[in-house]
Design a protein around this motif. Structure first.
Motif, mmCIF file in Angstrom:
data_model
loop_
_atom_site.group_PDB
_atom_site.id
_atom_site.type_symbol
_atom_site.label_atom_id
_atom_site.label_comp_id
_atom_site.label_asym_id
_atom_site.label_seq_id
_atom_site.Cartn_x
_atom_site.Cartn_y
_atom_site.Cartn_z
ATOM 1 N N LYS A 1 12.907 -8.925 35.242
ATOM 2 C CA LYS A 1 11.910 -8.940 34.403
ATOM 3 C C LYS A 1 10.803 -9.540 35.254
ATOM 4 O O LYS A 1 11.012 -10.733 35.640
ATOM 5 N N LEU A 2 9.788 -9.010 35.458
ATOM 6 C CA LEU A 2 8.544 -9.363 36.482
ATOM 7 C C LEU A 2 7.493 -10.120 35.630
ATOM 8 O O LEU A 2 7.276 -9.737 34.213
ATOM 9 N N GLU A 3 6.741 -10.742 36.328
ATOM 10 C CA GLU A 3 5.617 -11.552 35.348
ATOM 11 C C GLU A 3 4.456 -10.767 35.110
ATOM 12 O O GLU A 3 3.604 -10.935 34.040
ATOM 13 N N GLY B 1 3.742 -11.629 54.878
ATOM 14 C CA GLY B 1 4.555 -12.189 54.145
ATOM 15 C C GLY B 1 4.562 -12.189 52.732
ATOM 16 O O GLY B 1 5.131 -12.886 51.972
ATOM 17 N N ARG C 1 12.745 -10.276 43.638
ATOM 18 C CA ARG C 1 11.295 -10.950 43.756
ATOM 19 C C ARG C 1 10.625 -11.385 45.167
ATOM 20 O O ARG C 1 9.397 -11.390 45.225
ATOM 21 N N TYR C 2 11.560 -11.416 46.163
ATOM 22 C CA TYR C 2 11.166 -11.680 47.384
ATOM 23 C C TYR C 2 10.524 -10.449 47.863
ATOM 24 O O TYR C 2 9.450 -10.440 48.579
ATOM 25 N N MET D 1 3.126 -6.042 43.815
ATOM 26 C CA MET D 1 3.289 -5.421 42.575
ATOM 27 C C MET D 1 1.884 -4.850 42.526
ATOM 28 O O MET D 1 1.840 -3.479 41.860
ATOM 29 N N LEU E 1 9.198 -7.916 45.820
ATOM 30 C CA LEU E 1 8.057 -7.561 44.892
ATOM 31 C C LEU E 1 7.110 -8.744 44.556
ATOM 32 O O LEU E 1 7.380 -9.358 43.365
ATOM 33 N N THR E 2 6.424 -9.202 45.569
ATOM 34 C CA THR E 2 5.601 -10.451 45.167
ATOM 35 C C THR E 2 4.397 -9.984 44.324
ATOM 36 O O THR E 2 4.189 -8.657 43.875
ATOM 37 N N VAL E 3 3.738 -10.730 43.750
ATOM 38 C CA VAL E 3 2.707 -10.453 42.739
ATOM 39 C C VAL E 3 1.534 -9.364 43.383
ATOM 40 O O VAL E 3 1.443 -8.590 42.897
#
Lengths: 189, 336
Positions: free
Chosen positions: B233-235, B335, B254-255, B262, B257-259
């Motif tokens: 679940k992402l933000e 990064g 999450r590493y 996304m 798929l950073t914000v």
């Protein structure tokens, strides 16, 4: 009478399922916390190498280097993973170490020799990679904590949680220094 | 010339000039240089082949009409004199081999162009670019991505491979079909048609993460997993509305798929009208792009064999695919 028993039975089943979901959420937070610890351990292992290289060049930064060493030792200490305040303390120390390391990386800019040192460059690259993993682990932890805290604080989960001794957990937040606004004029002198 | 005038005997003559090269911005010059150097020398040979091929085609069409008329007449005679009831399908049966025979010169010509001209066109994008209409990605590798829907048959088409801005890229057209039983009949249903794009990644990863089109909140409420991967679940609520993410490693997902990544994926989904899914596995990023468009194809046989149209078209299609690398910033060590 039968209806009452049936209702009671249903209530018990729902309460049990609620309890199961709460325990799952707590365990998910613990899993996420251990994920953070794995990454923090990687960083801790990397810090002495960076400090060793930095010590050769950064004579004027001795106090900063000492602070980093002390913080690293504190982060490495074991803590109670079921105690919210112990977790908060552990995470805040980790974040302080992150802040100090960030400061060190900025100060490296003032030492051209160190900046161009191959070993240092490699160490910095690895450090950035580990930081990216810590950041990902933090996002996972915070997502799990949100789910747990929502479940614990919202009725009727709050009753079941208090009976099962499941408590809210602290978020892994950025330290105050990182939150402070950046004054660009400090860097543009 | 069009098909009607062609059949009615219009003169087939070589054409040396069709449409000029078409490119956006300052690319026109480099496109023209590459064309003059590598493609133009082949045009005379292929134009002669095209003319010969059209002449052969017309001759075969005339002969086929004659053969068909004769067969039709014989069948009709049998039908009326012998009182044998011949199904109308039987009358049409000779059309199948005749159609195959007629189209042979065109198929040969087209496959020769793809084998000899297209690789030279693709060299424009880099010396290591290869084009092959027969080569294909490994189906087992694609299956391991966990993106492919259930299928019975897979048909690969054109394959392209090369390096763009330091990123290894492999493109393969793919169509997946499935036999579906409807009432008492079974029909072939296309479950996927489009391109598979495989890209190398700067970030190292060990797990498996897939980004699929959103399955809907009810489905997600009922099941938190997808092909033995657990839900991430992402933000970003906008991203969550478009996609569902599943992974074998929550932290690694999450590493990757950073914000900001996304955001870039959303941008890409907007470009391809949401027909976009991807998987990070085995150190590669696999993008599955559903599309009805048949890429890397030749223009009409009635156009001259100057390949200017094909070159411009392939350039446009490749730029569209390269844009994915640029949008996702896979070529930069940010990064993020």
């Amino acid at each position: 009478m039968e209806g009452l028993l049936l209702g009671l039975g249903l209530l018990l089943i729902i309460a049990y399922l609620w309890y199961v979901s709460l325990v799952k959420k707590r365990n998910s937070v613990r899993e996420a916390l251990s994920g953070i610890d794995v990454q923090l351990k990687k960083r801790s292992n990397l810090v002495p190498n960076i400090l060793k290289i930095a010590l050769k060049f950064m004579d004027h930064e001795k106090s900063l280097l000492t602070e980093i060493t002390e913080l690293r030792a504190q982060v490495e200490k074991s803590y109670d993973t079921s105690d919210a305040s112990a977790i908060q303390n552990h995470l805040s120390k980790a974040e302080q170490l992150n802040g100090k390391m960030g400061q060190l990386m900025v100060n490296v800019e003032n030492y051209p020799e160190l900046k161009s040192d191959n070993t240092m460059l490699q160490a910095m690259q690895t450090y950035n990679e580990v930081e990216a993993h810590i950041s990902a682990a933090r996002r996972f932890f915070n997502a799990s904590v949100t789910e747990l805290n929502n479940a614990v604080e919202i009725f009727p989960g709050s009753i079941i949680a208090s009976m099962a001794n499941i408590k809210v957990m602290p978020f892994y937040e950025a330290d105050e220094v990182s939150k402070a606004p950046v004054d660009a004029s400090d860097y543009l002198k | 010339m069009n098909i009607i005038s062609f059949i009615f005997g219009a003169r087939i003559k070589p054409k040396r000039q069709t449409k000029p090269l078409n490119a956006v911005g300052d690319e026109q010059e480099s496109l023209q240089t590459h064309y003059d150097e590598h493609i133009e020398p082949l045009t005379r040979k292929f134009e002669n082949r095209r003319v010969a091929c059209l002449k052969a085609l017309r001759l075969r069409i005339y002969m086929s009409i004659g053969i068909f008329a004769a067969v039709f007449f014989i069948c009709f005679l049998f039908d009326s004199t012998q009182r044998i009831v011949i199904s109308w399908l039987f009358y049409l049966l000779p059309l199948v081999p005749l159609f195959w025979w007629c189209s042979r010169p065109i198929t040969h010509y087209q496959s020769d162009v793809k084998l000899q001209v297209f690789p030279k066109i693709f060299r424009y994008f880099g010396d290591d670019f290869i084009f092959s209409p027969t080569h294909s990605m490994s189906m087992t590798t694609l299956k391991r991505s966990k993106l492919l829907p259930g299928y019975d048959k897979a048909h690969f088409d054109d394959y392209v491979q090369g390096t763009y801005r330091g990123i290894e890229i492999a493109i393969n057209e793919l169509a997946l079909t499935k036999e579906v039983r409807r009432d008492k009949n079974s029909e072939t249903k296309t479950v996927f048609n489009g391109v598979m794009v495989q890209l190398s990644c700067h970030k190292k990863f060990n797990g498996h993460t897939v980004v699929v089109r959103s399955r809907g909140s009810l489905m997600n409420f009922l099941s938190d997993s997808f092909k033995r991967l657990s839900r991430v679940k992402l933000e970003d609520p906008r991203f969550e509305k478009l996609f569902d993410v599943f992974s074998s490693d929550q932290v690694e997902a999450r590493y990757l798929l950073t914000v900001s990544f996304m955001e870039r994926l959303q941008e890409l989904a907007d470009c391809f009208s949401g027909q976009f899914q991807c998987a990070f596995y085995e150190d590669k990023l696999l993008i599955m792009l559903a599309s009805r468009e048949n890429r890397f194809e030749l223009g009409s046989i009635f156009n001259g064999a100057t390949f200017e149209y094909e070159f411009s078209q392939i350039n446009r299609e490749m730029r569209q695919l390269f844009a994915m690398i640029e949008v996702l910033k896979l070529d930069e060590y940010t990064g993020l």
